[in-house]
Scaffold this motif. Structure first.
Motif, mmCIF file in Angstrom:
data_model
loop_
_atom_site.group_PDB
_atom_site.id
_atom_site.type_symbol
_atom_site.label_atom_id
_atom_site.label_comp_id
_atom_site.label_asym_id
_atom_site.label_seq_id
_atom_site.Cartn_x
_atom_site.Cartn_y
_atom_site.Cartn_z
ATOM 1 N N GLY A 1 0.858 -1.530 -0.231
ATOM 2 C CA GLY A 1 -0.159 -0.040 -0.055
ATOM 3 C C GLY A 1 0.238 0.953 -0.085
ATOM 4 O O GLY A 1 2.529 1.411 -0.508
ATOM 5 N N ASP A 2 0.174 1.837 1.160
ATOM 6 C CA ASP A 2 1.104 3.233 0.978
ATOM 7 C C ASP A 2 2.376 3.279 1.479
ATOM 8 O O ASP A 2 2.975 4.321 1.869
ATOM 9 C CB ASP A 2 0.203 4.935 1.372
ATOM 10 N N GLY A 3 2.881 2.610 2.463
ATOM 11 C CA GLY A 3 3.935 1.980 2.938
ATOM 12 C C GLY A 3 4.926 3.166 4.270
ATOM 13 O O GLY A 3 5.299 3.205 5.216
ATOM 14 N N ILE A 4 3.219 3.796 5.253
ATOM 15 C CA ILE A 4 3.310 4.838 6.300
ATOM 16 C C ILE A 4 3.769 2.847 7.257
ATOM 17 O O ILE A 4 3.071 1.680 7.173
ATOM 18 C CB ILE A 4 2.094 5.066 6.173
ATOM 19 N N GLU A 5 4.771 3.686 7.851
ATOM 20 C CA GLU A 5 5.631 3.022 8.953
ATOM 21 C C GLU A 5 4.893 1.082 8.557
ATOM 22 O O GLU A 5 5.120 0.507 9.046
ATOM 23 C CB GLU A 5 3.982 2.631 10.739
ATOM 24 N N THR A 6 5.842 1.023 7.709
ATOM 25 C CA THR A 6 5.723 0.100 7.111
ATOM 26 C C THR A 6 7.463 -0.369 6.614
ATOM 27 O O THR A 6 7.961 0.799 5.287
ATOM 28 C CB THR A 6 5.368 -0.826 5.781
ATOM 29 N N GLU B 1 9.966 1.120 -6.788
ATOM 30 C CA GLU B 1 8.462 1.410 -6.694
ATOM 31 C C GLU B 1 7.486 1.492 -5.316
ATOM 32 O O GLU B 1 6.124 2.120 -5.282
ATOM 33 C CB GLU B 1 6.994 0.754 -8.293
ATOM 34 N N ALA B 2 8.120 0.608 -4.915
ATOM 35 C CA ALA B 2 7.338 0.585 -3.353
ATOM 36 C C ALA B 2 7.782 1.994 -2.524
ATOM 37 O O ALA B 2 8.594 2.905 -2.505
ATOM 38 C CB ALA B 2 7.744 -0.252 -2.501
ATOM 39 N N GLU B 3 6.566 2.153 -1.785
ATOM 40 C CA GLU B 3 6.458 3.284 -1.559
ATOM 41 C C GLU B 3 6.502 3.850 -0.332
ATOM 42 O O GLU B 3 7.132 4.724 0.335
ATOM 43 C CB GLU B 3 4.986 4.280 -1.207
ATOM 44 N N CYS B 4 7.353 2.913 0.086
ATOM 45 C CA CYS B 4 7.518 2.231 1.736
ATOM 46 C C CYS B 4 9.364 1.780 1.919
ATOM 47 O O CYS B 4 9.847 1.841 0.921
ATOM 48 C CB CYS B 4 7.158 0.855 2.542
ATOM 49 N N ASP B 5 10.134 1.762 3.578
ATOM 50 C CA ASP B 5 11.678 1.181 3.300
ATOM 51 C C ASP B 5 11.731 0.098 2.511
ATOM 52 O O ASP B 5 10.830 -1.321 2.886
ATOM 53 C CB ASP B 5 12.024 1.541 4.166
ATOM 54 N N VAL B 6 12.337 -0.706 1.844
ATOM 55 C CA VAL B 6 12.904 -1.638 1.364
ATOM 56 C C VAL B 6 14.336 -1.930 1.669
ATOM 57 O O VAL B 6 15.296 -1.570 1.596
ATOM 58 C CB VAL B 6 12.635 -1.702 -0.547
ATOM 59 N N PHE B 7 14.675 -3.904 2.035
ATOM 60 C CA PHE B 7 15.322 -3.820 2.662
ATOM 61 C C PHE B 7 16.203 -5.236 1.483
ATOM 62 O O PHE B 7 14.751 -5.947 1.769
ATOM 63 C CB PHE B 7 15.903 -4.532 4.066
ATOM 64 N N VAL B 8 16.589 -5.031 1.540
ATOM 65 C CA VAL B 8 16.975 -6.760 0.151
ATOM 66 C C VAL B 8 18.508 -7.529 1.364
ATOM 67 O O VAL B 8 19.328 -7.032 1.153
ATOM 68 C CB VAL B 8 17.908 -6.113 -1.131
ATOM 69 N N GLU B 9 18.213 -9.128 0.912
ATOM 70 C CA GLU B 9 19.415 -10.029 2.177
ATOM 71 C C GLU B 9 19.901 -10.817 1.057
ATOM 72 O O GLU B 9 19.099 -11.370 0.553
ATOM 73 C CB GLU B 9 18.495 -10.101 3.343
ATOM 74 N N ASN B 10 21.099 -10.615 0.515
ATOM 75 C CA ASN B 10 21.870 -11.746 0.461
ATOM 76 C C ASN B 10 22.013 -12.606 0.776
ATOM 77 O O ASN B 10 23.498 -12.002 2.188
ATOM 78 C CB ASN B 10 22.913 -11.429 -0.678
ATOM 79 N N VAL B 11 21.842 -13.728 1.694
ATOM 80 C CA VAL B 11 22.461 -14.493 3.110
ATOM 81 C C VAL B 11 23.691 -15.352 2.587
ATOM 82 O O VAL B 11 22.955 -15.993 1.193
ATOM 83 C CB VAL B 11 21.466 -15.036 3.551
ATOM 84 N N GLY B 12 24.661 -15.792 3.697
ATOM 85 C CA GLY B 12 25.788 -16.537 2.978
ATOM 86 C C GLY B 12 25.247 -18.111 2.508
ATOM 87 O O GLY B 12 24.252 -18.386 3.417
ATOM 88 N N ALA C 1 12.523 4.829 1.665
ATOM 89 C CA ALA C 1 11.309 5.268 0.852
ATOM 90 C C ALA C 1 11.906 7.885 0.858
ATOM 91 O O ALA C 1 10.628 7.584 0.623
ATOM 92 C CB ALA C 1 9.932 5.598 1.351
ATOM 93 N N ASP C 2 12.481 7.718 2.281
ATOM 94 C CA ASP C 2 12.341 9.219 2.149
ATOM 95 C C ASP C 2 13.285 10.088 1.694
ATOM 96 O O ASP C 2 13.520 11.026 1.583
ATOM 97 C CB ASP C 2 12.389 9.947 4.145
ATOM 98 N N ARG C 3 14.335 8.746 1.354
ATOM 99 C CA ARG C 3 14.869 9.262 0.670
ATOM 100 C C ARG C 3 16.253 10.365 1.301
ATOM 101 O O ARG C 3 17.253 10.304 2.098
ATOM 102 C CB ARG C 3 14.922 10.490 -0.870
#
Length: 382
Positions: free
Chosen positions: A155-160, A187-198, A354-356
């Motif tokens: 959705g709008d990404g608030i608190e997410t 495109e996501a309106e929220c913070d995005v984390f991407v993990e590359n696990v060993g 998301a806030d840059r």
């Protein structure tokens, strides 16, 4: 505490093709995840349970829990069940809205949906074992497109924030060469984390097995190495503050020390060197006094290679997303994955804010206020 983990307690959703407003969504029954508090959303697909990947996703769950705990939030496990077409979604929608029980007497649902429901119940058990005090919710979302299903749920990404795991299908090409990860990052309106696990093998993979076949160790028996050292490479980009927050979260959860690293070319000016030191102090301030940290300003002709080489000496690396589109894999993850393929104790976590600039501005404003208060408290000389 997490919810009960019987299969029936993991709800199934089949969103309507027409979007509904957030005001019309309740709990997990609507188009958008209802968020009464900060939520770390973890999309889960079948590839996560493939023993051939050798991915140690227990550590991945630890990351999600650490990020949520640092924000006094919760973890939402979003099981994505791609059923292929709208007819199947309608079938699931009718199943959800009916009073029939899922014991075979009611309307059947696609196998992928019931499998994802069972798998999520297993994952909730593991998450509860990692941190019994963390609130962990799970839901199965029926979709016809994995990428769009994730974006619609956020959705709008608030608190997410959303946490995606590489190597589980999200980094495969989707549309015009873009993967799910590329699309969500952009495109996501929220913070995005991407993990590359060993990479792990055998008993260290997160896998819901055929227990009777005794082919692999069970999910509950999976283990992870401890995280003792974290590398935080920082730059001038707008995502440095979020990466610093992520390093802080993992450091607090694992009682690990953080090395803040900034790499500069050998021929920089005195002004640029001074600004680099300011950047290190900024990141160290975000980490806060509760995290053991050291800062290092290093000269190197190739900044990316210097970061990759240093990452090999740490158990975990948190880094901000590059601003250039589609350079994420080429700049960070592919080289790190190739270089560290033989190391089972290194993980790379990328953060896209998301806030840059807003998060960075907040911390710089906070630093300025603290510096001003320090000056006011200093004894005045005549």
């Amino acid at each position: 505490m997490s919810n009960d983990t019987d299969e029936a307690t993991v709800p199934i959703t089949a969103p309507a093709s027409e979007p509904v407003s957030e005001a019309e969504s309740y709990g997990y029954d609507g188009e958008i995840i209802h968020r009464p508090e900060y939520s770390v959303v973890v999309p889960v697909v079948s590839d996560l349970f493939d023993s051939n990947t050798g991915i140690n996703a227990r550590r991945f769950l630890q990351t999600a829990i650490a990020l949520a705990a640092d924000n006094d939030g919760r973890v939402v496990l979003l099981g994505i069940a791609d059923v292929g077409d709208e007819d199947a979604v309608k079938q699931v929608r009718e199943y959800v809205s009916s009073e029939d029980t899922p014991d075979g007497s009611g309307r059947p649902i696609p196998r992928v949906v019931s499998e994802r429901q069972r798998q999520l119940a297993q994952v909730v058990n593991v998450a509860e074992d990692i941190d019994p005090d963390m609130s962990v919710n799970a839901m199965v979302r029926t979709v016809t497109d994995t990428t769009r299903g994730i974006l619609d749920a956020l959705g709008d990404g608030i608190e997410t924030a959303v946490l995606l795991l590489r190597g589980t299908g999200f980094d495969e090409g989707w549309l015009l060469g873009r993967s799910t990860i590329d699309t969500v990052v952009e495109e996501a309106e929220c913070d995005v984390f991407v993990e590359n696990v060993g990479v792990r093998q055998g008993a260290h993979a997160l896998y819901v097995p055929d227990v009777e076949g005794h082919t692999v160790a069970s999910l509950a028996e999976s283990e992870t190495e401890t995280i003792d050292s974290i590398l935080l490479p920082v730059g001038t980009g707008p995502h440095a503050a979020l990466a610093s927050e992520a390093a802080r979260a993992v450091a607090r959860a694992s009682d690990a020390a953080v090395t803040v690293l900034h790499v500069i070319p050998p021929d920089v000016s005195g002004k640029e060197r001074s600004e680099a030191n300011d950047l290190l102090r900024f990141a160290d301030d975000v980490l806060g006094p509760d995290v053991e940290s050291t800062t290092e300003l290093r000269e190197a002709p190739d900044q990316a290679n210097a970061i990759i080489e240093e990452a090999q000496d740490h158990d975990f690396t948190a880094i901000g997303s590059p601003e250039q589109k589609f350079r994420l894999r080429d700049l960070v993850f592919k080289p790190v994955q190739e270089t560290l393929a033989g190391r089972k104790d290194v993980t790379v976590l990328m953060g896209r804010d998301a806030d840059r600039t807003m998060r960075s501005l907040y911390y710089r404003y906070k630093q300025a206020l603290e510096a001003e208060e320090t000056d006011d408290d200093s004894p005045k000389t005549e």
